[in-house]
Design an enzyme around this catalytic site. Sequence first.
Site, mmCIF file in Angstrom:
data_model
loop_
_atom_site.group_PDB
_atom_site.id
_atom_site.type_symbol
_atom_site.label_atom_id
_atom_site.label_comp_id
_atom_site.label_asym_id
_atom_site.label_seq_id
_atom_site.Cartn_x
_atom_site.Cartn_y
_atom_site.Cartn_z
ATOM 1 N N ARG A 241 -82.864 -35.071 60.561
ATOM 2 C CA ARG A 241 -82.948 -33.922 59.665
ATOM 3 C C ARG A 241 -83.402 -32.737 60.502
ATOM 4 O O ARG A 241 -84.248 -32.874 61.403
ATOM 5 C CB ARG A 241 -83.948 -34.177 58.525
ATOM 6 C CG ARG A 241 -83.428 -35.118 57.445
ATOM 7 C CD ARG A 241 -82.284 -34.500 56.641
ATOM 8 N NE ARG A 241 -81.788 -35.358 55.567
ATOM 9 C CZ ARG A 241 -80.730 -36.174 55.651
ATOM 10 N NH1 ARG A 241 -80.051 -36.266 56.788
ATOM 11 N NH2 ARG A 241 -80.351 -36.880 54.606
ATOM 12 N N GLU A 270 -80.390 -25.071 57.206
ATOM 13 C CA GLU A 270 -79.067 -25.690 57.109
ATOM 14 C C GLU A 270 -78.402 -25.177 55.847
ATOM 15 O O GLU A 270 -79.006 -25.302 54.767
ATOM 16 C CB GLU A 270 -79.230 -27.209 57.058
ATOM 17 C CG GLU A 270 -77.959 -27.913 57.443
ATOM 18 C CD GLU A 270 -78.173 -29.405 57.676
ATOM 19 O OE1 GLU A 270 -79.056 -29.798 58.446
ATOM 20 O OE2 GLU A 270 -77.453 -30.163 57.042
ATOM 21 N N HIS A 289 -73.515 -31.055 60.338
ATOM 22 C CA HIS A 289 -74.012 -32.235 59.618
ATOM 23 C C HIS A 289 -72.853 -33.176 59.246
ATOM 24 O O HIS A 289 -72.612 -33.464 58.072
ATOM 25 C CB HIS A 289 -74.798 -31.801 58.360
ATOM 26 C CG HIS A 289 -75.779 -32.843 57.898
ATOM 27 N ND1 HIS A 289 -76.938 -32.532 57.218
ATOM 28 C CD2 HIS A 289 -75.773 -34.205 58.005
ATOM 29 C CE1 HIS A 289 -77.596 -33.638 56.912
ATOM 30 N NE2 HIS A 289 -76.897 -34.669 57.393
HETATM 31 C C1 DGY Z 1 -77.353 -39.033 55.187
HETATM 32 O O1 DGY Z 1 -76.674 -39.882 54.597
HETATM 33 O O2 DGY Z 1 -78.563 -38.917 55.005
HETATM 34 C C2 DGY Z 1 -76.671 -38.155 56.178
HETATM 35 O O3 DGY Z 1 -77.457 -37.140 56.631
HETATM 36 C C3 DGY Z 1 -75.344 -37.658 55.652
HETATM 37 O O4 DGY Z 1 -74.516 -38.756 55.667
#
Ligand code: DGY
Length: 328
Positions: A241, A270, A289
């Site tokens: 993240r 983001e 992402h």
């Molecule tokens: C998640 O699933 O947490 C990813 O960041 C996106 O697939």
Amino acid sequence: MSDRPRVLVTRIIPDEGLDPVRDGCEVDLWTDDLPPPRDELLRRVAGVDGLLSLLTDRVDDELLDAAGPQLKVVSNFAVGFDNIDVPAVTRRGVPAGNTPGVLTETTADLAFALLMAAARRIPEGVGYVRDGRWKTWGPMLLMGVDIHGATLGIVGFGRIGRELARRGRGFGMEIVYHDVHPASAEDEARLGARRVEMDELLRTADFISLHVNLTDETRHLIDADALRSMKPTAVLVNTSRGPVIDPSALEQALRDGEIFAAGLDVTEPEPLPADHPLVALPNCIVVPHIASATSVTRGKMAAMAAANLLAGLRGERLPTPVNPEVYD
Ligand code: DGY
């Protein structure tokens, strides 16, 4: 009026998930490419029995109040669930689900792709050719850092971190990891990985890849001090993240040559605006992402999100709850 449960699905997801939800429910589907604005989300969630949310939707007290006491389930189309206030859903007795497992390898693939692209300066090379600057073979041109034989430091040794370790081993890398929960001796032996303290990992790894959940403890885990302790040849990769890295500190470190390069799938903020300083840095690769973005994997995530949603609507235990304590 139909007696089928009413659900809100906050974006178009692959048919593997939408079809079963449509078969069993009255679906309000948000069809824009962008997430529903907050006021629209709060309006549409009112009175639904189930919510199929994305990581871009904040599920908190405000939203749960707007939904109402009939809400039976929240199903997140993601493995990460930092967008969900878990105590808030649990307090209301609402199970929430996520999509673990199915995106592990795909995400590890992208982490390794970023690692390689940043180490070998692939986007810079592509730009060099596109700009018509390739005039001859250059003995000093676009020199990168070696991957084979290097030390890969993995921060967070869960499913995805371990898959990255396997990829690193395939490239002849030495694997060190840091995790508050040490892996078993068998897993360490199988993956050829050694647990080290965080400061040792930062000081000794040639490549550092982040695989932690975003929590109060991991927010800005990689700050100016952490970046300063890395090797000047280090490559930092983040597919976890965005807020795990302090973006201003990273910008400074990349500009000052405190580290060699970074590959980011996730950012803070983001989305990262095109005029953000990190985007312009030649030694920083930013992708939007997309770590789990293959058709097969997104299809599996959709099917899993649907399975959690439908189980919750039937009053059954979710296959993958993030708050199993709700069943106590
Ligand atoms: C998640 O699933 O947490 C990813 O960041 C996106 O697939």
